[in-house]
Motif scaffolding. Structure first.
Motif, PDB file in Angstrom:
ATOM      1  N   CYS A  42       0.105  -5.686  -0.535  1.00 31.55           N
ATOM      2  CA  CYS A  42      -0.825  -6.720  -0.036  1.00 31.55           C
ATOM      3  C   CYS A  42      -1.821  -7.192  -1.073  1.00 31.55           C
ATOM      4  O   CYS A  42      -1.844  -6.234  -2.226  1.00 31.55           O
ATOM      5  N   GLU A  44      -4.924  -6.344  -1.668  1.00 39.62           N
ATOM      6  CA  GLU A  44      -5.514  -5.183  -1.855  1.00 39.62           C
ATOM      7  C   GLU A  44      -5.208  -4.149  -2.739  1.00 39.62           C
ATOM      8  O   GLU A  44      -5.573  -3.479  -3.773  1.00 39.62           O
ATOM      9  N   GLN A  45      -3.903  -3.842  -2.579  1.00 38.65           N
ATOM     10  CA  GLN A  45      -2.969  -3.204  -3.470  1.00 38.65           C
ATOM     11  C   GLN A  45      -3.046  -3.552  -5.047  1.00 38.65           C
ATOM     12  O   GLN A  45      -3.237  -2.831  -6.002  1.00 38.65           O
ATOM     13  N   GLU A  83      -0.484  -9.247   4.786  1.00 33.51           N
ATOM     14  CA  GLU A  83      -2.262  -8.924   4.951  1.00 33.51           C
ATOM     15  C   GLU A  83      -2.419  -8.160   6.077  1.00 33.51           C
ATOM     16  O   GLU A  83      -2.562  -8.797   6.902  1.00 33.51           O
ATOM     17  N   ARG A  87      -8.708  -2.549  10.616  1.00 29.96           N
ATOM     18  CA  ARG A  87      -9.058  -1.557   9.455  1.00 29.96           C
ATOM     19  C   ARG A  87      -9.246  -0.220  10.119  1.00 29.96           C
ATOM     20  O   ARG A  87     -10.324  -0.168  10.913  1.00 29.96           O
ATOM     21  N   LYS A  95     -11.211   3.666   0.586  1.00 28.27           N
ATOM     22  CA  LYS A  95     -10.457   2.662  -0.040  1.00 28.27           C
ATOM     23  C   LYS A  95      -9.013   2.631   0.165  1.00 28.27           C
ATOM     24  O   LYS A  95      -8.254   1.776  -0.093  1.00 28.27           O
ATOM     25  N   ASN A  97      -7.707   3.469   2.988  1.00 28.00           N
ATOM     26  CA  ASN A  97      -7.315   3.051   4.331  1.00 28.00           C
ATOM     27  C   ASN A  97      -6.545   1.869   4.575  1.00 28.00           C
ATOM     28  O   ASN A  97      -5.805   1.811   5.559  1.00 28.00           O
ATOM     29  N   TYR A  98      -6.464   0.924   3.705  1.00 30.83           N
ATOM     30  CA  TYR A  98      -5.664  -0.385   3.875  1.00 30.83           C
ATOM     31  C   TYR A  98      -4.205  -0.082   3.679  1.00 30.83           C
ATOM     32  O   TYR A  98      -3.279  -0.563   4.329  1.00 30.83           O
ATOM     33  N   ASP A 101      -3.199   0.742   7.463  1.00 36.80           N
ATOM     34  CA  ASP A 101      -3.297  -0.582   8.171  1.00 36.80           C
ATOM     35  C   ASP A 101      -1.929  -1.195   7.887  1.00 36.80           C
ATOM     36  O   ASP A 101      -1.185  -1.802   8.651  1.00 36.80           O
ATOM     37  N   LEU A 102      -1.403  -1.247   6.464  1.00 34.62           N
ATOM     38  CA  LEU A 102      -0.382  -1.873   6.048  1.00 34.62           C
ATOM     39  C   LEU A 102       0.833  -1.234   6.573  1.00 34.62           C
ATOM     40  O   LEU A 102       1.872  -1.910   7.135  1.00 34.62           O
TER      41      LEU A 102
END
Length: 142
Positions: A42, A44-45, A83, A87, A95, A97-98, A101-102
């Protein structure tokens, strides 16, 4: 053994660095393709990878000698982008945690050697499988 894990994986950013180190990504992706293994990532990565790329310990050791653009393009092309929406706030290192989620939302197995993810293994929800890099390598070598 892969059938137990599914064929979808999320790799922690430090796992991607190990894939890129010494140009091993092509070899790893070839093995994954023969086993129908796919990676999820995603935005964020990508942001996290960009930040880690500039860490002094990465630059000083010359672990990633190519440009940031080359690595981010490789990461984008080697993964399916998704995406995450919800959360979870389960990890001490907020940071990361995404990644939970993913992995949860894409029904993927998380590859990480980060000790911070151990707490997730003890929880009944969210259901996220986590394996080490060593275990992942053994899966693609079977």
């Amino acid at each position: 053994m892969i059938s137990e894990m599914g064929n979808s994986f999320v790799a922690d950013t430090h796992i991607w660095i190990s894939f890129f180190y010494r140009n091993r990504l092509e070899e790893i992706l070839q093995k994954c393709l023969t086993k129908n293994i796919y990676f999820k990532s995603c935005n964020e990565q990508l942001k996290e990878f960009s930040a880690v790329y500039h860490y002094p310990q990465i630059k000083d050791k010359k672990l990633l000698p190519l440009s940031l653009k080359i690595y981010t393009d490789l990461l984008i092309n080697a993964t399916d982008s998704y995406e995450p929406q919800k959360r979870f706030s389960l990890l001490h290192d907020y940071k990361d945690n995404y990644l939970i989620d993913l992995a949860h939302q894409t029904n993927s197995t998380l590859i990480s050697d980060d000790k911070g993810f151990r707490t997730i293994k003890k929880l009944s929800s969210p259901k996220v499988k986590i394996i080490s890099l060593k275990k992942f390598y053994s899966l693609i070598e079977e």
